[in-house]
Scaffold this active site. Structure first.
Site, mmCIF file in Angstrom:
data_model
loop_
_atom_site.group_PDB
_atom_site.id
_atom_site.type_symbol
_atom_site.label_atom_id
_atom_site.label_comp_id
_atom_site.label_asym_id
_atom_site.label_seq_id
_atom_site.Cartn_x
_atom_site.Cartn_y
_atom_site.Cartn_z
ATOM 1 N N ASP A 134 0.770 -1.268 -0.196
ATOM 2 C CA ASP A 134 -0.136 -0.098 -0.059
ATOM 3 C C ASP A 134 0.884 1.212 0.059
ATOM 4 O O ASP A 134 1.378 1.644 -1.100
ATOM 5 C CB ASP A 134 -1.007 -0.055 1.088
ATOM 6 C CG ASP A 134 -1.933 0.915 1.159
ATOM 7 O OD1 ASP A 134 -2.179 1.643 0.253
ATOM 8 O OD2 ASP A 134 -2.704 1.107 2.187
ATOM 9 N N ILE A 141 -9.916 3.809 20.790
ATOM 10 C CA ILE A 141 -10.335 4.625 19.429
ATOM 11 C C ILE A 141 -11.555 5.311 19.888
ATOM 12 O O ILE A 141 -11.884 6.406 19.589
ATOM 13 C CB ILE A 141 -10.635 3.628 18.615
ATOM 14 C CG1 ILE A 141 -9.100 2.913 18.184
ATOM 15 C CG2 ILE A 141 -10.991 4.137 17.126
ATOM 16 C CD1 ILE A 141 -9.436 1.549 17.365
ATOM 17 N N HIS A 183 11.518 22.087 39.447
ATOM 18 C CA HIS A 183 10.368 22.809 39.911
ATOM 19 C C HIS A 183 10.246 24.237 39.362
ATOM 20 O O HIS A 183 11.137 24.886 39.009
ATOM 21 C CB HIS A 183 10.524 23.004 41.302
ATOM 22 C CG HIS A 183 9.416 23.616 42.139
ATOM 23 N ND1 HIS A 183 8.107 23.007 42.443
ATOM 24 C CD2 HIS A 183 9.192 24.988 42.738
ATOM 25 C CE1 HIS A 183 7.381 24.002 43.143
ATOM 26 N NE2 HIS A 183 7.999 25.302 43.032
#
Length: 565
Positions: free
Chosen positions: A112, A263, A537
């Site tokens: 693909d 999802i 910090h």
């Protein structure tokens, strides 16, 4: 893919206290101390044969004469390549780059586009949409903006521009991955890869002649696709999966989301920020079933209840019919236990977020006597493929979603690197309990290791107590400066040894904070040691600093007392 993670971690096998005598002496453990080997090391399958490791060392020595552009030296033994990887997603890419670094002549086959699910249809474009939803949500939160002294006129969005942002990001990352492999000398072979026999792969695409290549070793890295249950009709417009949703072709007024895992939760964040109303349909009795239960309850209070979201739990969507002929989407619900019909709801659109299925069809696994298990390729703890008889298939490995061990993009990459380490003479076992995961909602959720119920089950089985400590973001200066005090960090650990079993965070930038805990688990760092680490910090990292300091370990030395060196 990040949001397709599976949290099913097996607790059936205890961790032995020392290596079995069959364990290779040169073994290297990633995220495991030598005295805490995974149970699979004493599995009935044989370890890496010494001659295999020796062969790999010789091979690397021969390949060390690689040219400066990354191309490897000639392969010994008459093979075209040292390594062929089927699939160019994040897992295949990570394996290919590490293989070239180790001097292996490498090819990657992709049918693909480079980048796989994560880059093209998952992690990457979804994060682009979530970046938009986060800003929209903040701009629409009038109370939050006023608390910072800001005045903002009404915010809006351009749907096509939002879609373009996601698409452009995916294209950029895809190009980066392709260029990185080409620059290092990885051969990219275009086509669908099929194993046709031992150490032999055929690849090709429609309309073009097929070709065969050989390799000393093969890695399967074909990933996964959205899972769609029976009875659900996908039209890609009104009933769609995450693949379609990422294109953002429209924003429905009322959206049903089937599944409330990673999802579904992330897409609920996107769509509600853009104006949709959402209905969750969840088969289990509670929302977000994969999360630590305490974190899940807090997430429901912060991410679900205040938003335009309702839900049905304990029900299945037996049938979903797309909108057509002027009728809305029809969703027929049945009780998850009795299977009796409950009701039918009508919505503008439905997003199917029921997880992902391995993409392993057409791989030619039958040619090497491999039978998948629910579609997953069976592997051992070293990602070595097992045949239908449970025996090792020589020279074949499987990584990522296709093996189902942990369906996360970065887990696939880590598995690929682990395999390459083995191929080049350093046996390597990946500790999956040290791999973090995150849900990129606003605020974020992250976790690593065991949930509290999993840890308690393990403790009962193996005979040890567990302790839990928590810290709130409301006590963190940086979070308060941002007016983002909603959040919790939670750690599960063994008070007798100080071993960290799991950490779960819900709050601002939780996905970034989790890695300190992940690395501690991977390196075997105990609570009594990490509590001496210094955090800047004011930063959000101090949430974890307070978490570690809150732990009490019964080792004879108080966790709040310095240890003489």
């Amino acid at each position: 893919m990040q949001s397709s993670m599976s949290l099913s971690l097996s607790l059936s096998s205890p961790l032995p206290t020392k290596a079995n005598s069959s364990t290779p002496r040169s073994i290297r453990f990633c995220g495991l101390r030598r005295e805490a080997l995974v149970s699979n090391l004493t599995h009935r399958h044989r370890p890496v044969p010494p001659q295999r490791i020796q062969r790999s060392r010789v091979q690397v020595s021969c390949a060390s004469t690689s040219s400066s552009n990354g191309s490897s030296a000639s392969v010994k033994g008459g093979f075209d390549y040292d390594l062929i990887i089927i699939g160019a997603g994040v897992g295949g890419h990570g394996a290919a780059l590490h293989a070239v670094e180790k001097g292996l002549k490498t090819a990657i086959i992709e049918g693909d586009v480079v980048g796989g699910t994560c880059v093209n249809r998952g992690c990457v474009p979804s994060k682009a949409l979530l970046a938009v939803s986060g800003r929209m949500r903040e701009l629409h939160d009038e109370h939050h903006m006023k608390s910072l002294g800001l005045q903002v006129s009404s915010a809006g969005y351009d749907r096509q521009a939002v879609a373009d942002h996601a698409n452009n990001l995916a294209s950029k990352i895809r190009s980066n991955l392709t260029n990185s492999m080409k620059a290092l000398g990885v051969d990219i072979l275009t086509g669908v890869g099929t194993i046709v026999g031992p150490q032999k792969v055929r690849y090709g695409k429609a309309g073009f002649p097929e070709k065969e290549v050989t390799a000393r070793d093969i890695i399967i890295a074909t990933g996964s696709t959205p899972f769609v249950p029976n009875g659900i009709e996908i039209d890609g417009k009104t009933v769609f999966t995450s693949d379609h949703a990422l294109k953002m072709e429209w924003v429905p007024d009322w959206l049903a989301i089937v599944g409330s895992g990673y999802i579904g939760l992330e897409f609920s964040d996107v769509y509600t920020a853009l104006g949709s109303e959402v209905t969750f349909i969840e088969a289990l009795d509670q929302l977000m079933p994969g999360f630590d239960p305490e974190i899940g309850k807090l997430a429901q209070r912060i991410l679900i209840n205040p938003r335009k979201i309702d839900y049905h739990t304990g029900v299945f969507a037996k049938k979903i019919t797309p909108a057509k002929d002027g009728k809305p989407v029809q969703i027929e619900l049945i009780d998850a236990k009795s299977k009796e019909p409950t009701e039918t709801i009508e919505v503008d659109a439905a997003l199917i977020a029921t997880g992902r299925a391995p993409f392993t069809k057409g791989l030619g696994l039958e040619n090497i006597n491999v039978a998948t298990q629910r579609g997953f390729v069976p592997v051992d703890e070293r990602m070595r493929v097992l045949d239908a008889n449970g025996e090792l298939v020589p020279h074949v490995y499987c990584i990522g979603d296709a093996n189902g061990k942990l369906m996360l993009a970065h887990a696939a990459s880590a598995q690929g690197i682990s395999v390459v380490e083995q191929l080049t003479g350093r046996d390597h076992v990946l500790n999956h309990l040290s791999i973090p995961a995150a849900c990129f909602t606003h605020p974020e959720i992250s976790m690593v290791g065991l949930t509290e119920p999993q840890a308690r089950e393990k403790g009962e089985k193996e005979g040890f107590e567990i302790s839990v400590v928590k810290t709130s973001f409301k006590a963190n200066t940086k979070a308060l400066a941002e007016n983002e005090g909603d959040g919790l960090a939670k750690m599960i650990y063994r008070p007798d040894t100080g071993e960290i079993l799991g950490v779960h965070i819900l709050g601002l930038h939780a996905a970034d904070l989790i890695h300190e805990a992940s690395n501690a688990i991977a390196l075997g760092t105990k609570v009594q040691d990490i509590k001496f680490a210094v955090h800047a910090h004011p930063t959000l990292s101090e949430v974890l600093d307070e978490l570690f300091k809150a732990a009490k370990v019964n080792t004879g030395v108080s966790v709040n007392e310095p240890v003489a060196v």
